[in-house]
Design an enzyme around this catalytic site. Structure first.
Site, PDB file in Angstrom:
ATOM      1  N   TYR A   1      -1.327   4.475  13.122  1.00 43.38           N
ATOM      2  CA  TYR A   1      -2.667   5.032  12.910  1.00 43.38           C
ATOM      3  C   TYR A   1      -3.644   4.444  13.944  1.00 43.38           C
ATOM      4  O   TYR A   1      -3.206   3.758  14.863  1.00 43.38           O
ATOM      5  CB  TYR A   1      -3.095   4.830  11.451  1.00 43.38           C
ATOM      6  CG  TYR A   1      -2.143   5.583  10.536  1.00 43.38           C
ATOM      7  CD1 TYR A   1      -2.085   6.982  10.586  1.00 43.38           C
ATOM      8  CD2 TYR A   1      -1.247   4.923   9.709  1.00 43.38           C
ATOM      9  CE1 TYR A   1      -1.177   7.693   9.810  1.00 43.38           C
ATOM     10  CE2 TYR A   1      -0.331   5.626   8.918  1.00 43.38           C
ATOM     11  CZ  TYR A   1      -0.298   7.010   8.978  1.00 43.38           C
ATOM     12  OH  TYR A   1       0.599   7.719   8.223  1.00 43.38           O
TER      13      TYR A   1
ATOM     14  N   HIS B   1      -5.794  -1.682   7.868  1.00 49.30           N
ATOM     15  CA  HIS B   1      -4.520  -1.013   8.179  1.00 49.30           C
ATOM     16  C   HIS B   1      -4.402  -0.866   9.697  1.00 49.30           C
ATOM     17  O   HIS B   1      -4.974   0.045  10.294  1.00 49.30           O
ATOM     18  CB  HIS B   1      -4.509   0.355   7.501  1.00 49.30           C
ATOM     19  CG  HIS B   1      -3.178   1.030   7.487  1.00 49.30           C
ATOM     20  ND1 HIS B   1      -2.084   0.566   8.185  1.00 49.30           N
ATOM     21  CD2 HIS B   1      -2.754   2.143   6.827  1.00 49.30           C
ATOM     22  CE1 HIS B   1      -1.048   1.378   7.962  1.00 49.30           C
ATOM     23  NE2 HIS B   1      -1.436   2.338   7.130  1.00 49.30           N
TER      24      HIS B   1
ATOM     25  N   ASN C   1       5.449   7.774  13.465  1.00 46.51           N
ATOM     26  CA  ASN C   1       4.310   8.437  14.107  1.00 46.51           C
ATOM     27  C   ASN C   1       4.385   8.353  15.633  1.00 46.51           C
ATOM     28  O   ASN C   1       3.368   8.261  16.317  1.00 46.51           O
ATOM     29  CB  ASN C   1       2.970   7.894  13.586  1.00 46.51           C
ATOM     30  CG  ASN C   1       2.620   8.470  12.221  1.00 46.51           C
ATOM     31  OD1 ASN C   1       2.997   9.601  11.898  1.00 46.51           O
ATOM     32  ND2 ASN C   1       1.903   7.706  11.412  1.00 46.51           N
TER      33      ASN C   1
ATOM     34  N   PRO D   1       0.836  -1.209   0.000  1.00 45.02           N
ATOM     35  CA  PRO D   1       0.000   0.000   0.000  1.00 45.02           C
ATOM     36  C   PRO D   1       0.869   1.256   0.000  1.00 45.02           C
ATOM     37  O   PRO D   1       1.811   1.358   0.789  1.00 45.02           O
ATOM     38  CB  PRO D   1      -0.796  -0.125   1.300  1.00 45.02           C
ATOM     39  CG  PRO D   1      -0.019  -1.081   2.160  1.00 45.02           C
ATOM     40  CD  PRO D   1       0.704  -1.993   1.232  1.00 45.02           C
ATOM     41  N   LEU D   2       0.549   2.195  -0.881  1.00 43.72           N
ATOM     42  CA  LEU D   2       1.387   3.393  -1.057  1.00 43.72           C
ATOM     43  C   LEU D   2       0.537   4.644  -1.205  1.00 43.72           C
ATOM     44  O   LEU D   2      -0.133   4.825  -2.237  1.00 43.72           O
ATOM     45  CB  LEU D   2       2.263   3.226  -2.307  1.00 43.72           C
ATOM     46  CG  LEU D   2       3.324   2.125  -2.212  1.00 43.72           C
ATOM     47  CD1 LEU D   2       3.779   1.699  -3.595  1.00 43.72           C
ATOM     48  CD2 LEU D   2       4.499   2.589  -1.359  1.00 43.72           C
ATOM     49  N   THR D   3       0.536   5.483  -0.192  1.00 40.62           N
ATOM     50  CA  THR D   3      -0.163   6.768  -0.245  1.00 40.62           C
ATOM     51  C   THR D   3       0.531   7.673  -1.251  1.00 40.62           C
ATOM     52  O   THR D   3       1.748   7.858  -1.184  1.00 40.62           O
ATOM     53  CB  THR D   3      -0.151   7.395   1.164  1.00 40.62           C
ATOM     54  OG1 THR D   3      -1.004   6.607   1.999  1.00 40.62           O
ATOM     55  CG2 THR D   3      -0.639   8.831   1.154  1.00 40.62           C
TER      56      THR D   3
ATOM     57  N   GLY E   1       7.237  -1.845  -1.919  1.00 41.61           N
ATOM     58  CA  GLY E   1       6.680  -0.497  -1.980  1.00 41.61           C
ATOM     59  C   GLY E   1       7.408   0.360  -2.984  1.00 41.61           C
ATOM     60  O   GLY E   1       6.988   0.517  -4.136  1.00 41.61           O
ATOM     61  N   ARG E   2       8.554   0.915  -2.555  1.00 43.37           N
ATOM     62  CA  ARG E   2       9.261   1.872  -3.405  1.00 43.37           C
ATOM     63  C   ARG E   2       9.645   1.300  -4.762  1.00 43.37           C
ATOM     64  O   ARG E   2       9.617   2.014  -5.766  1.00 43.37           O
ATOM     65  CB  ARG E   2      10.488   2.412  -2.659  1.00 43.37           C
ATOM     66  CG  ARG E   2      10.091   3.385  -1.545  1.00 43.37           C
ATOM     67  CD  ARG E   2      11.151   3.520  -0.494  1.00 43.37           C
ATOM     68  NE  ARG E   2      11.397   2.236   0.165  1.00 43.37           N
ATOM     69  CZ  ARG E   2      12.309   2.046   1.099  1.00 43.37           C
ATOM     70  NH1 ARG E   2      13.065   3.043   1.483  1.00 43.37           N
ATOM     71  NH2 ARG E   2      12.466   0.858   1.661  1.00 43.37           N
TER      72      ARG E   2
ATOM     73  N   GLY F   1      12.135  -3.188   2.553  1.00 42.36           N
ATOM     74  CA  GLY F   1      13.506  -3.254   2.048  1.00 42.36           C
ATOM     75  C   GLY F   1      13.847  -4.540   1.313  1.00 42.36           C
ATOM     76  O   GLY F   1      15.027  -4.879   1.190  1.00 42.36           O
TER      77      GLY F   1
ATOM     78  N   ALA G   1      -1.319  -0.769  11.113  1.00 39.46           N
ATOM     79  CA  ALA G   1       0.124  -0.522  11.213  1.00 39.46           C
ATOM     80  C   ALA G   1       0.422   0.980  11.288  1.00 39.46           C
ATOM     81  O   ALA G   1      -0.482   1.814  11.297  1.00 39.46           O
ATOM     82  CB  ALA G   1       0.822  -1.127   9.990  1.00 39.46           C
ATOM     83  N   ASN G   2       1.707   1.271  11.398  1.00 43.72           N
ATOM     84  CA  ASN G   2       2.266   2.617  11.159  1.00 43.72           C
ATOM     85  C   ASN G   2       1.740   3.740  12.042  1.00 43.72           C
ATOM     86  O   ASN G   2       1.749   4.913  11.656  1.00 43.72           O
ATOM     87  CB  ASN G   2       2.105   3.009   9.676  1.00 43.72           C
ATOM     88  CG  ASN G   2       2.838   2.042   8.748  1.00 43.72           C
ATOM     89  OD1 ASN G   2       3.531   1.145   9.220  1.00 43.72           O
ATOM     90  ND2 ASN G   2       2.695   2.219   7.456  1.00 43.72           N
TER      91      ASN G   2
HETATM   92  C1  LIG Z   1       5.334   6.910  -0.614  1.00 47.02           C
HETATM   93  C2  LIG Z   1       4.957   5.890   0.419  1.00 47.02           C
HETATM   94  C3  LIG Z   1       3.646   5.779   0.811  1.00 47.02           C
HETATM   95  C4  LIG Z   1       3.251   4.789   1.724  1.00 47.02           C
HETATM   96  N1  LIG Z   1       1.924   4.654   2.041  1.00 47.02           N
HETATM   97  C5  LIG Z   1       1.509   3.618   2.817  1.00 47.02           C
HETATM   98  C6  LIG Z   1       0.115   3.372   3.023  1.00 47.02           C
HETATM   99  O1  LIG Z   1      -0.753   4.060   2.487  1.00 47.02           O
HETATM  100  N2  LIG Z   1      -0.216   2.327   3.819  1.00 47.02           N
HETATM  101  C7  LIG Z   1       0.724   1.520   4.417  1.00 47.02           C
HETATM  102  O2  LIG Z   1       0.359   0.580   5.131  1.00 47.02           O
HETATM  103  N3  LIG Z   1       2.036   1.723   4.213  1.00 47.02           N
HETATM  104  C8  LIG Z   1       2.457   2.739   3.414  1.00 47.02           C
HETATM  105  N4  LIG Z   1       3.792   2.906   3.148  1.00 47.02           N
HETATM  106  C9  LIG Z   1       4.748   1.871   3.580  1.00 47.02           C
HETATM  107  C10 LIG Z   1       4.954   0.873   2.438  1.00 47.02           C
HETATM  108  O3  LIG Z   1       3.777   0.089   2.232  1.00 47.02           O
HETATM  109  C11 LIG Z   1       6.111  -0.093   2.734  1.00 47.02           C
HETATM  110  O4  LIG Z   1       5.859  -0.685   3.978  1.00 47.02           O
HETATM  111  C12 LIG Z   1       7.464   0.628   2.785  1.00 47.02           C
HETATM  112  O5  LIG Z   1       7.656   1.409   1.621  1.00 47.02           O
HETATM  113  C13 LIG Z   1       8.605  -0.385   2.912  1.00 47.02           C
HETATM  114  O6  LIG Z   1       8.635  -1.268   1.801  1.00 47.02           O
HETATM  115  P1  LIG Z   1       9.725  -1.077   0.630  1.00 47.02           P
HETATM  116  O7  LIG Z   1      11.074  -1.118   1.284  1.00 47.02           O
HETATM  117  O8  LIG Z   1       9.490  -2.219  -0.314  1.00 47.02           O
HETATM  118  O9  LIG Z   1       9.463   0.270  -0.005  1.00 47.02           O
HETATM  119  C14 LIG Z   1       4.218   3.914   2.271  1.00 47.02           C
HETATM  120  C15 LIG Z   1       5.553   4.067   1.902  1.00 47.02           C
HETATM  121  C16 LIG Z   1       5.932   5.018   0.973  1.00 47.02           C
HETATM  122  C17 LIG Z   1       7.369   5.104   0.545  1.00 47.02           C
END
Ligand SMILES: Cc1cc2nc3c(=O)[nH]c(=O)nc-3n(C[C@H](O)[C@H](O)[C@H](O)COP(=O)(O)O)c2cc1C
Length: 366
Positions: A182, A177, A237, A26-28, A319-320, A298, A179-180
């Site tokens: 919220y 969600h 957070n 998931p990526l905002t 994600g990224r 990662g 996590a993180n």
């Molecule tokens: C631009 C961005 C937006 C993100 N938005 C969310 C989100 O909406 N919901 C969520 O659970 N995690 C979100 N994350 C966390 C990612 O889902 C993921 O856990 C994090 O990027 C680590 O994975 P990666 O190393 O493959 O990028 C976001 C991360 C990034 C970089």
């Protein structure tokens, strides 16, 4: 060790067949339209990534109160349901599968983003360190209002309605969600939950909100179409817990009762380790959780294949890498070079840094 299992081994979740184990995390991206409604550009972005085994949408607020940032999509109005239908249709036409991530930010908001300029809500009136992103730029977080006990079932009901709306919008399932830092995570951990009612104090009480939401959402979708995301080592957070191994071990075990689609773990990041919090190893959860486990944080092609072969996880989300590589599965398959993500276009903006990352074919043609 089973070296026959890798990212390209198909996987079945209930009756949903994933052609590979490469999940889009998931990526905002803060690019919803007016009224926090998804639109054509968002449909194009997700459709470009339809070769993922499964896409998990960006976090999507279940209510106006659940919003914590500008331009994030919602799933509480008819216009938003119609907007998401554009997205799910586009993904399905391109052969993909997509879950919606259900979101309530709790204290990670600001009166500027709240209906009638109200205070954000949380399990307890504890102000997070840091700043909120408002329409007028960054502003210090405020002290949230602690939810009354009677309000909590209403929020559970909003999750149920969000799940119902996601069904109407044509998704293949939903991810809760938790996590993180919220709202649900704020209930789980004792750094943010100082309640003394049935939603606080004991571990059982802190987990109650998540478990009630899970039950409600399963009532709409059936368990095999519902995932839960946790970040047991997360400090993002301003989160903390006095005993994360105990807390998240308990939560993982409690989730066994549901036979969910999956449990999704965002593992410790370098920042979490720097903050000195307790790292919860995924093995701790793997031992306790009996269902499908998805890991994230990662991962590279090599690292993902090695955890799958070692059976430490069943699915891996990226994600990224998915931001910058719409055709990530193909690049992994051919061990092709990867585009670098541009962080300056992560949150908000236009098609630039969103739908204009080239595919392998386009790169070869140039
Ligand atoms: C631009 C961005 C937006 C993100 N938005 C969310 C989100 O909406 N919901 C969520 O659970 N995690 C979100 N994350 C966390 C990612 O889902 C993921 O856990 C994090 O990027 C680590 O994975 P990666 O190393 O493959 O990028 C976001 C991360 C990034 C970089």
């Amino acid at each position: 060790m089973d070296t026959n299992i890798n990212l390209f081994t198909p996987y079945k979740i209930g009756d949903l067949e994933l052609p590979n184990r490469i999940v889009m995390a998931p990526l905002t991206r803060n690019r919803a339209g007016k009224g926090n409604v998804p639109h054509q550009l968002n449909a194009e972005y997700y459709a470009q990534r339809a070769s993922a085994g499964l896409i998990i949408s960006e976090a999507t607020q279940i209510s106006p109160q659940g919003q914590g940032y500008p331009f994030t999509p919602g799933i509480h109005s008819p216009e938003q349901i119609a907007g998401w239908k554009l997205v799910t249709d586009a993904v399905h036409q391109n052969g993909g599968r997509i879950y919606l991530q259900l979101w309530h930010v709790g204290r990670i908001s600001h009166p500027d983003l709240q209906p009638d300029g109200a205070l954000p809500v949380a399990p307890s009136a504890i102000k997070p360190k840091g700043e909120a992103w408002t329409y007028e730029g960054m502003k210090p977080f405020v002290t949230p209002r602690a939810l009354e006990t009677w309000e909590i079932p209403e929020i559970v009901q909003q999750y149920r309605q969000g799940a119902q709306n996601a069904l109407a919008a044509g998704f293949d399932g939903v991810e809760i969600h938790a996590a993180n830092g919220y709202l649900i995570d704020q209930f789980l951990r004792d750094g943010t939950n100082h309640r003394t009612d049935r939603y606080g104090s004991s571990l059982e009480n802190r987990a109650r909100f998540l478990l009630e939401i899970t039950q409600a959402v399963i009532g709409v979708w059936g368990a095999k179409k519902v995932g839960v995301r946790l970040s047991p080592s997360g400090t993002f957070n301003d989160m903390s817990d006095s005993d994360p191994l105990l807390t998240f071990g308990y939560v993982a075990e409690a989730l066994n009762q549901f036979d969910l689609a999956y449990l999704h773990i965002y593992e410790a990041t370098e920042a979490d380790i720097r903050h000195g919090g307790t790292v919860v190893p995924t093995s701790h959860l793997r031992e306790r959780y009996q269902g499908t486990l998805m890991v994230n944080g990662g991962y590279t092609l090599e690292k993902a294949n090695s955890v799958l072969a070692a059976k430490q996880a069943d699915l891996v989300s990226f994600g990224r890498l998915f931001i910058a590589n719409p055709d990530l599965p193909k690049r992994f398959l051919y061990n092709a070079p990867l585009n670098e993500p541009d962080e300056s276009t992560f949150y908000g903006g236009t098609a630039r840094g969103y739908t204009d990352y080239p595919t392998l074919e386009l790169q070869k043609a140039h």
